[in-house]
Design a protein around this motif. Structure first.
Motif, short mmCIF file in Angstrom:
data_model
loop_
_atom_site.label_atom_id
_atom_site.label_comp_id
_atom_site.label_asym_id
_atom_site.label_seq_id
_atom_site.Cartn_x
_atom_site.Cartn_y
_atom_site.Cartn_z
N ASP A 136 0.83 -1.21 0.00
CA ASP A 136 0.00 0.00 0.00
C ASP A 136 0.86 1.26 0.00
OD1 ASP A 136 -2.68 0.60 -0.22
OD2 ASP A 136 -2.90 1.09 1.90
N GLU A 180 -10.63 -5.41 -5.23
CA GLU A 180 -11.03 -4.70 -6.45
C GLU A 180 -9.86 -4.51 -7.40
OE1 GLU A 180 -12.86 -1.08 -5.33
OE2 GLU A 180 -14.61 -2.02 -4.40
N LYS A 181 -8.65 -4.44 -6.84
CA LYS A 181 -7.46 -4.24 -7.66
C LYS A 181 -6.73 -5.56 -7.96
CE LYS A 181 -6.56 0.18 -5.30
NZ LYS A 181 -5.56 0.96 -4.53
N GLU A 213 -12.72 -3.98 5.27
CA GLU A 213 -12.81 -2.88 4.30
C GLU A 213 -11.55 -2.81 3.44
OE1 GLU A 213 -13.88 1.07 5.42
OE2 GLU A 213 -15.60 0.38 6.60
N LEU A 214 -10.39 -2.93 4.11
CA LEU A 214 -9.12 -2.89 3.37
C LEU A 214 -9.04 -4.06 2.40
CD1 LEU A 214 -6.27 -1.83 2.81
CD2 LEU A 214 -5.47 -3.13 4.80
N ARG A 215 -9.41 -5.26 2.87
CA ARG A 215 -9.35 -6.42 1.98
C ARG A 215 -10.27 -6.24 0.78
NH1 ARG A 215 -7.92 -11.73 1.44
NH2 ARG A 215 -9.47 -13.09 0.49
N ALA A 216 -11.49 -5.74 1.01
CA ALA A 216 -12.43 -5.53 -0.09
C ALA A 216 -11.88 -4.52 -1.09
CB ALA A 216 -13.77 -5.07 0.46
N ARG A 217 -11.22 -3.49 -0.58
CA ARG A 217 -10.63 -2.47 -1.47
C ARG A 217 -9.52 -3.07 -2.32
NH1 ARG A 217 -6.32 0.97 -0.86
NH2 ARG A 217 -6.10 0.55 1.36
N LEU A 218 -8.70 -3.92 -1.69
CA LEU A 218 -7.60 -4.52 -2.43
C LEU A 218 -8.08 -5.58 -3.43
CD1 LEU A 218 -4.98 -4.84 0.46
CD2 LEU A 218 -4.93 -3.25 -1.47
#
Length: 609
Positions: free
Chosen positions: A317, A340-341, A333-338
């Protein structure tokens, strides 16, 4: 014989020369410089002994022009991490960790290499090969410009220079196979090499002698020709030659240093990269002769060792790591954001439900097709793995020689078709069927999976919960009770998984499903598909093999297929990659750092923000 120089290096001695004989022979009108033969009196453990050794000219190899012409600031670095406290084992015949196999992939040349972009095997140390008419004898012709090298203290334009110690020769291939076929080496999955004549016999011996190992049918015809004789025709052998366990190792080095041959102070390597630190950070091999594909530009690989995978996420990050495997994180939340990428990289482990062809329930193909088509694999994967798996409707997963694109072949979720198939069967309705016994392992995940699928059969086929009995057993008991000869203990259906021993479709069709060559746990009769599996094992033309495997997938898993089992999904991992990196991840074996492309300008710009 120039290998002897290195083998004698560690002997401490007080030397005086008794004789130096230099032989020059002129033959056929041309001069050939022969080795210098030196006889010395040496002191070994306090005892004077006479030693004769052969000395050749020191090998000189010019660095590749790309290294010579560039300045230090232009080099490109790949930053990665290993979730380990210490460097992994990098012995090709004994390593079994993902990290160790990745290092082996980059440090040691193989006869061939698996191309993860094109899903085919390509030349590496072997520049060409041919197969005998009976399909059992494989002859490989080797390059003569790949060397065992050792880093030196010298630098050229910021590049550590290497000393070539000896060429990689056919005997290094022979020695690797002999090591792997000796049980004492403890080579993981050594059974894969039993296709080589004599390997299984050598492996059966508790302490094989040199004579025993010499009976393995691999021969160094000369320094640049190695020949294998197989137990049977096997086109899949070419794929097997790309495995890490078949990487050549230097006999002279291993025999001198034994288990310590891979220590940094002893190690010699032969691949496109070399280690430049005790913890195996890597540098491009400056005398590696094989050209890279256009744009592939990694010069250095910086490996950071971490014990906590969440630290890798934080470093990614912060743009300090280029690529990471996404671990489970407490911060959803962090895992879900990652995610996506991230890219999902499927592994080569397929989970499936298998049918008992002797069962009073699943003898009819129409019933087997109905129960397969009633499963919504997309929902199953989402429920069980939050999407971290790839649904499958045919057998062979991505990243395998002979694999079809996912979704191109096979029968997916189609409840209307499933009901029609069941109506056309002798039962006509699920409620008229006898009780179905489904056997799964004792894990909570297995039970949950079975319950999800049972509910799909209830919803789509009109079965009742009481009809489908889910039994759980320890894995060993499950294996024992699903053998062909298990008698009344055999369930109607069971869960199992299959993982590649080598990335070739034969390992799936031949070793898992063939009516004779596999265990045939379904106890099904031989069919046209089995004939095609045998035919594919003779066929060495890649395009023809692919056509055969497409036919086999269709005969087993199409809407008219016999459906010996229900493919469900292959497990996978999320990989998070910075925008400046382009590469195709390995779904089997090690990552290949010389196939990575990094936009160094963009990386520097992003890191400066």
């Amino acid at each position: 014989m120039n290998k002897w120089i290195y083998a004698l290096k560690r002997i401490s001695y007080n030397v005086f020369f008794l004789l130096i004989s230099i032989l020059l022979i002129v033959a056929c009108g041309s001069e050939e410089e022969l080795p210098v033969i030196v006889t010395e009196v040496v002191s070994i453990e306090g005892q004077e002994q006479v030693v004769t050794r052969i000395i050749r000219e020191e090998i000189t190899v010019e660095p590749i022009p790309d290294v010579v012409s560039r300045d230090e600031g232009s080099f490109v670095t790949l930053d990665i991490s290993f979730i380990l406290s210490d460097p992994p084992n990098i012995d090709p015949q004994t390593s079994d960790s993902d990290e160790g196999i990745t290092l082996i992939e980059n440090l040691f040349v193989g006869l061939t290499r698996y191309n993860h972009v094109q899903n085919r095997v390509e030349p590496m140390l072997a520049k060409s090969w041919e197969v005998s008419g009976n399909g059992r004898q494989w002859t490989f012709h080797l390059r003569d410009d790949i060397y065992w090298v050792k880093p030196t203290e010298e630098r050229l334009n910021g590049f550590v220079q290497v000393k070539p110690i000896a060429p990689v020769v056919a005997d290094d291939v022979v020695y690797a196979i002999q090591r792997a076929c000796a049980k004492g080496t403890n080579t993981p999955d050594a059974v894969t090499l039993f296709i080589i004549e004599g390997c299984e016999q050598a492996y059966s011996l508790a302490d094989p002698t040199g004579t025993d190992l010499s009976r393995i049918e691999i021969r160094a015809i000369d320094d640049v020709t190695v020949q294998f004789t197989l137990t049977k025709p096997a086109s899949q052998f070419l794929t097997i030659t790309s495995l890490w366990m078949m990487r050549p190792v230097p006999r002279f080095l291993v025999e001198e240093f034994k288990d310590e041959w891979t220590l940094p102070e002893n190690l010699l390597t032969s691949g496109p990269f070399l280690p430049i630190s005790a913890r195996y950070s890597l540098q491009r091999n400056p005398i590696w002769p094989i050209s890279r594909s256009e744009g592939k530009n990694v010069d250095f690989v910086n490996i950071l060792y971490l014990t906590d995978p969440t630290n890798a996420v934080q470093l990614w990050d912060a743009k300090n790591l280029d690529v990471i495997n996404l671990p489970d994180l407490p911060d959803n939340e962090l895992r879900a954001r990652l995610i996506e990428k991230a890219d999902l990289v499927p592994e080569q482990t397929l989970f499936y439900f298998s049918y008992n062809f002797e069962s009073g329930v699943f003898r009819e193909p129409a019933v087997r097709r109905a129960f397969s088509a009633a499963i919504d694999r997309e929902v199953l994967v989402q429920e069980l793995y939050d999407g971290e798996a790839l649904e499958m409707r045919h057998l062979v997963p991505p990243g395998v020689v002979g694999a079809m694109p996912v979704g191109e072949v096979g029968m997916g979720y189609d409840p209307d078709y499933a009901r029609l198939q069941l109506q056309s069967s002798g039962f006509g309705s699920c409620r008229l069927m006898p009780q179905i016994r489904l056997l799964v392992t004792t894990s909570d995940q297995s039970l949950r999976q079975a319950e999800i699928i049972r509910d799909m059969w209830i919803d789509e086929l009109g079965c009742t919960e009481e009809q489908i009995v889910i039994d759980q057993a320890q894995f060993g008991t499950l294996l024992a009770n699903t053998r062909k000869d298990a008698g009344p203990n055999r369930p109607d259906m069971w869960e199992l998984g299959w993982a590649s021993y080598y990335p070739d479709a034969h390992n799936w069709f031949g070793d898992l499903l063939h009516c004779v060559d596999s265990e045939n746990r379904q106890n099904r009769d031989c069919s046209e598909a089995d004939n095609l599996i045998r035919q594919a094992s003779f066929e060495t033309d890649d395009a023809e093999r692919l056509k055969l495997y497409q036919q086999i997938e269709s005969l087993f898993f199409s809407r008219e297929g016999s459906v010996p089992l229900i493919p469900l999904y292959v497990s996978g991992n999320y990989v998070v990659v910075q925008g400046w990196v382009k590469y195709v991840p390995a779904s089997f074996g090690g990552e290949q750092f010389d196939t990575y492309e990094i936009d160094a300008v963009l990386k520097k710009l992003q890191q400066s923000r």
